[in-house]
Design a protein around this motif. Structure first.
Motif, PDB file in Angstrom:
ATOM      1  N   GLU A  46     -15.722 -36.061  -5.964  1.00  0.00           N
ATOM      2  CA  GLU A  46     -15.216 -36.687  -7.190  1.00  0.00           C
ATOM      3  C   GLU A  46     -16.272 -37.594  -7.827  1.00  0.00           C
ATOM      4  O   GLU A  46     -16.395 -37.633  -9.056  1.00  0.00           O
ATOM      5  CB  GLU A  46     -13.932 -37.468  -6.893  1.00  0.00           C
ATOM      6  CG  GLU A  46     -13.187 -37.908  -8.106  1.00  0.00           C
ATOM      7  CD  GLU A  46     -12.803 -36.785  -9.068  1.00  0.00           C
ATOM      8  OE1 GLU A  46     -12.659 -37.088 -10.269  1.00  0.00           O
ATOM      9  OE2 GLU A  46     -12.646 -35.630  -8.659  1.00  0.00           O
ATOM     10  N   ALA A  48     -13.506 -43.292 -15.014  1.00  0.00           N
ATOM     11  CA  ALA A  48     -13.341 -42.194 -14.051  1.00  0.00           C
ATOM     12  C   ALA A  48     -14.315 -42.333 -12.892  1.00  0.00           C
ATOM     13  O   ALA A  48     -13.961 -42.072 -11.724  1.00  0.00           O
ATOM     14  CB  ALA A  48     -13.539 -40.854 -14.757  1.00  0.00           C
ATOM     15  N   ALA A  64     -17.630 -36.934 -11.569  1.00  0.00           N
ATOM     16  CA  ALA A  64     -17.579 -37.992 -12.584  1.00  0.00           C
ATOM     17  C   ALA A  64     -18.985 -38.369 -13.062  1.00  0.00           C
ATOM     18  O   ALA A  64     -19.185 -38.664 -14.247  1.00  0.00           O
ATOM     19  CB  ALA A  64     -16.858 -39.213 -12.027  1.00  0.00           C
ATOM     20  N   GLN A 112     -14.221 -44.107 -21.033  1.00  0.00           N
ATOM     21  CA  GLN A 112     -13.397 -43.263 -20.164  1.00  0.00           C
ATOM     22  C   GLN A 112     -14.207 -42.707 -19.000  1.00  0.00           C
ATOM     23  O   GLN A 112     -13.731 -42.679 -17.854  1.00  0.00           O
ATOM     24  CB  GLN A 112     -12.775 -42.132 -20.977  1.00  0.00           C
ATOM     25  CG  GLN A 112     -11.769 -42.614 -21.989  1.00  0.00           C
ATOM     26  CD  GLN A 112     -11.465 -41.586 -23.076  1.00  0.00           C
ATOM     27  OE1 GLN A 112     -12.007 -40.488 -23.095  1.00  0.00           O
ATOM     28  NE2 GLN A 112     -10.617 -41.968 -24.010  1.00  0.00           N
ATOM     29  N   ASP A 113     -15.431 -42.284 -19.270  1.00  0.00           N
ATOM     30  CA  ASP A 113     -16.289 -41.762 -18.202  1.00  0.00           C
ATOM     31  C   ASP A 113     -16.568 -42.832 -17.154  1.00  0.00           C
ATOM     32  O   ASP A 113     -16.539 -42.559 -15.948  1.00  0.00           O
ATOM     33  CB  ASP A 113     -17.620 -41.254 -18.772  1.00  0.00           C
ATOM     34  CG  ASP A 113     -17.467 -39.989 -19.595  1.00  0.00           C
ATOM     35  OD1 ASP A 113     -16.435 -39.293 -19.483  1.00  0.00           O
ATOM     36  OD2 ASP A 113     -18.401 -39.690 -20.368  1.00  0.00           O
ATOM     37  N   ALA A 147     -13.372 -42.934  -8.966  1.00  0.00           N
ATOM     38  CA  ALA A 147     -13.890 -42.078  -7.892  1.00  0.00           C
ATOM     39  C   ALA A 147     -14.470 -42.924  -6.765  1.00  0.00           C
ATOM     40  O   ALA A 147     -14.263 -42.619  -5.578  1.00  0.00           O
ATOM     41  CB  ALA A 147     -14.939 -41.119  -8.445  1.00  0.00           C
TER      42      ALA A 147
END
Length: 193
Positions: free
Chosen positions: A101, A80, A105, A76-77, A84
């Motif tokens: 962002e 993200a 992230a 998930q990281d 970004a």
């Protein structure tokens, strides 16, 4: 991600890891292998069956419960962070928003593997306490679990490193604090050897 890495067959997970796909990567695999290392220590405690080991057994279960979600969390990281990077950057406002962002992230993608290493350090400390008190026939499982956790911790540090380097390039004020946390966690792993 629609399916947890934990729900995938081991052969599929290995195939995905060995492919050109960016995930699962080092952080996810560190969490998975580290959780298995914890599982070996738990097994040695369970086989020993000593009621005096209930407290460390509960602590190991709690630590494994902290570690397991990091596998999917790393995916998930990464998602993200890639999202970004794909943000528009035509105008000054867009470039500034994208930069904020990416930094946010990157910080999140650094904090998760560092928390993982810190959990691993606690497991390592417990493994030293448990090694002399489990049944002799399963002491090797404590040692094997410890070795796996050490490798997983070192792999998680590598995941943090790449993100800290990115934060340095961005000029992030968070980089220095995260690097200090990384150094402390890495040193704590090595002290447990």
């Amino acid at each position: 991600m629609s399916e947890s890495l934990w729900a995938r067959p081991a052969s599929d997970l290995l195939r995905s890891t060995a492919s050109a796909d960016p995930t699962p990567g080092g952080g996810s695999i560190a969490a998975i292998t580290g959780a298995f290392g914890v599982g070996l220590v738990q097994m040695a405690v369970a086989v020993t069956g000593d009621p005096a080991l209930e407290a460390p057994a509960a602590r190991l279960a709690a630590l494994r419960a902290e570690i397991e979600p990091a596998a999917d969390g790393d995916v998930q990281d990464f998602g993200a962070l890639m999202a970004a990077y794909r943000l528009p950057r035509t105008t000054d406002d867009e470039r500034a928003a994208r930069s904020r962002e990416v930094e946010r992230a990157s910080i999140a993608a650094t904090e998760r593997p560092l928390a993982l290493v810190e959990s691993f350090v606690a497991v390592l400390a417990l493994s030293h306490e448990l090694e002399p008190v489990v049944k002799p026939g399963v002491a090797s499982d404590v040692l094997a679990g410890r070795d796996i956790v050490v490798g997983a911790a070192r792999a998680a540090v590598r995941t943090a490193d790449i993100n800290i380097d990115q934060l340095d390039r961005l000029g992030s004020a968070a980089a220095a604090g995260l690097r200090a946390r990384r150094d402390a966690a890495s040193a704590a792993v090595e002290e447990q050897l």
